[in-house]
Design an enzyme around this catalytic site. Structure first.
Site, PDB file in Angstrom:
ATOM      1  N   ASP A  86       0.858  -1.170   0.000  1.00 47.78           N
ATOM      2  CA  ASP A  86       0.000   0.000   0.000  1.00 47.78           C
ATOM      3  C   ASP A  86       0.901   1.228   0.000  1.00 47.78           C
ATOM      4  OD1 ASP A  86      -2.243   1.513  -0.023  1.00 47.78           O
ATOM      5  OD2 ASP A  86      -2.818   1.145   2.054  1.00 47.78           O
ATOM      6  N   ASP A 121      -3.715   7.148  -3.676  1.00 49.55           N
ATOM      7  CA  ASP A 121      -5.001   7.758  -3.951  1.00 49.55           C
ATOM      8  C   ASP A 121      -5.486   8.526  -2.724  1.00 49.55           C
ATOM      9  OD1 ASP A 121      -5.206   5.285  -2.557  1.00 49.55           O
ATOM     10  OD2 ASP A 121      -7.354   5.269  -2.939  1.00 49.55           O
ATOM     11  N   CYS A 279     -12.656 -25.273  16.948  1.00 54.62           N
ATOM     12  CA  CYS A 279     -11.805 -25.133  15.761  1.00 54.62           C
ATOM     13  C   CYS A 279     -10.768 -26.246  15.807  1.00 54.62           C
ATOM     14  CB  CYS A 279     -11.136 -23.757  15.774  1.00 54.62           C
ATOM     15  SG  CYS A 279      -9.803 -23.551  14.575  1.00 54.62           S
ATOM     16  N   CYS A 284      -5.812 -24.418  18.486  1.00 58.22           N
ATOM     17  CA  CYS A 284      -6.974 -24.870  19.250  1.00 58.22           C
ATOM     18  C   CYS A 284      -6.861 -26.343  19.641  1.00 58.22           C
ATOM     19  CB  CYS A 284      -8.247 -24.614  18.454  1.00 58.22           C
ATOM     20  SG  CYS A 284      -8.525 -22.852  18.144  1.00 58.22           S
TER      21      CYS A 284
END
Length: 371
Positions: A86, A121, A279, A284
Site C-alpha cells: 500500500d 489515492d 476449531c 486450538c
C-alpha cells in the site's frame, strides 16, 4: 500482466494472477504485515498456507528508507513469494496527511521490488460532503493517469503490477463515476476503497451495493481487490459478486482485543463457554481456553492471531471448493442463516448479479438462479 480465469460460479471466479515472484491463485487474501512490528512471524503465515502478503511502502520508507532500495523488500521481510504494498493511503485516511508525494511513493514501490503496488489515492472518508468527495475522486483520477505515465518510464519492463483504486464510498453515483473513469485507464488490478467503517459495523448490504456498482463499470477480465475485508462472513458474498483479492489486518487486530474469528461469527475469548475454541487448527488442538487466558498478553495475541489466520485460510478454501462444485449460492444461503444483516446482503447480491449479468454475461458463471 497475466490473469487467467479457470473456473466460475455466479460472478465468482478461480483465477491465476501471475506476478514476478510467483502465481497467486484467486480468490486470495493478503494478510497485512506491519513492517516495523509483526506479531506473527512470516514463516508462521506461510505455514498456515498463505502465498502472498501486503505491507506498507510508506512505513517502509519512513522507517528504513534507502535500505529497502538496496536489499529489496523481499529480502528485508525474508519472504520470497508475492508482496503487495500500500502507498500510505490508509495513513492519509486515518491521520489526514502523509509526508510523501504520489510520485515519490510510486518510484519507491518500483525501486524496492514490490510485486503489486497501489498508487497514492485519496480514500473516501465516511460522512464527507458529496462535493468534497467528488473533488477527491477527481484528484485520485489525476494521480492515476500520472502514475501510469511515470511507471512506463521507471518500470519499462513492467515488473510491478499497478493497482488503480476506485473511490466514492457509499455515494454510489460518485463511486460509479469513479469506476467508469478508472476503467478507461489500463491498470493491472482495480480496487474498491474505504469499506472499513462498513465492515466494522457489519453493514454488508451497503458493501454489496458498492461492489455491484463498481463491477458493472470495470473491465470484466481484470482482477478486482476489496480493501480491508477480512471476515469469513463477508468473503464468500464479495467473491460471488466478482471480487478476486482481499487484504486485512483483522487477524491481528481481533487477537489484540482477545477476539476469536470463527467461520460464522466473532467471539471474545472470555465468552467461549466450552473447554476449547470450536476449531481444529493447531492452536486450538494444543491449548484450552483456560490455558490461553492464563498466558501473558503477547503470547496469547500471537496464538489467537495464528488461529484467526487459519480460519480465514479455511474460508478461502471453502469458497474455491464451492466455485468448483457450482454450489456457491447454496453456501451463501447457509451463511445467511438467521442473521438479518447477512440475509439483506444476500438479497442485494442477487439484485446486483442480475444487473451485472446484463453487462458482462461472458463472466457470469452459473446463472440459473437469476434468469
Amino acid at each position: 500482466m497475466s490473469f487467467e480465469i479457470l473456473e466460475k460460479d455466479l460472478a465468482g471466479r478461480i483465477g491465476r494472477l501471475r506476478t514476478k515472484s510467483g502465481i497467486i491463485e484467486t480468490p486470495a487474501l493478503f494478510p497485512v504485515i506491519n513492517p516495523v512490528k509483526q506479531v506473527v512471524p512470516l514463516s508462521d503465515i506461510a505455514d498456515v498456507g498463505f502465498n502472498q502478503v501486503i505491507t506498507n511502502a510508506y512505513l517502509l520508507k519512513r522507517h528504513y528508507g534507502d535500505l529497502v532500495r538496496e536489499v529489496g523488500v523481499h529480502k528485508l521481510l525474508n519472504w520470497d513469494k508475492p508482496i503487495m504494498t500500500d502507498s500510505g493511503a490508509y495513513q492519509l485516511l486515518m491521520y489526514g496527511k502523509v509526508e510523501v508525494s504520489p510520485d515519490e511513493i510510486l518510484k519507491y514501490e518500483i525501486d524496492i521490488g514490490t510485486d503489486i503496488g497501489v498508487i497514492l489515492d485519496i480514500p473516501t472518508q465516511w460522512g464527507r460532503p458529496r462535493n468534497i468527495v467528488m473533488l477527491e475522486v477527481e484528484e485520485t483520477l489525476r494521480r492515476a493517469r500520472a502514475a501510469l505515465v511515470k511507471a512506463r518510464v521507471w518500470d519499462p519492463e513492467h515488473k510491478m503490477l499497478i493497482v488503480g483504486p476506485v473511490q466514492g464510498g457509499d455515494k454510489l453515483d460518485v463511486l460509479s463515476y469513479s469506476a467508469m473513469k478508472m476503467s478507461e485507464l489500463n491498470f493491472d488490478i482495480y480496487a474498491i476503497g474505504s469499506p472499513t467503517t462498513l465492515l466494522e459495523e457489519y453493514d454488508f448490504l451497503t458493501i454489496m451495493r458498492m461492489i455491484a456498482v463498481v463491477k458493472e463499470r470495470l473491465p470484466p477480465g481484470k482482477p478486482v481487490h476489496l480493501f480491508g475485508a477480512g471476515h469469513p462472513l463477508i468473503l464468500p458474498f464479495a467473491v460471488a459478486m466478482g471480487i478476486d483479492l482481499f487484504d486485512s489486518a483483522s487477524y491481528v487486530l481481533y487477537a489484540r482485543d482477545d477476539r476469536v474469528i470463527l467461520r460464522d461469527r466473532t467471539m471474545r475469548l472470555s465468552e467461549v463457554k466450552v473447554d476449547r475454541i470450536p476449531c481444529n487448527c493447531p492452536v486450538c488442538r494444543k491449548y484450552s481456553v483456560k490455558e490461553l487466558m492464563s498466558m501473558n498478553k503477547a503470547e496469547r495475541e500471537r496464538l489467537l492471531a495464528i488461529h484467526n489466520l487459519y480460519v480465514l485460510w479455511e474460508e478461502i478454501q471453502e469458497i474455491k471448493t464451492r466455485i468448483r462444485e457450482g454450489t456457491l449460492w447454496e453456501y451463501l444461503e447457509e451463511k445467511a442463516g438467521g442473521d438479518a444483516r447477512v440475509k439483506s446482503a444476500l438479497m442485494a447480491l442477487r439484485r446486483g448479479l442480475r444487473a451485472l449479468l446484463k453487462v458482462v454475461p461472458d463472466e457470469s458463471g452459473r446463472v440459473r438462479l437469476f434468469t
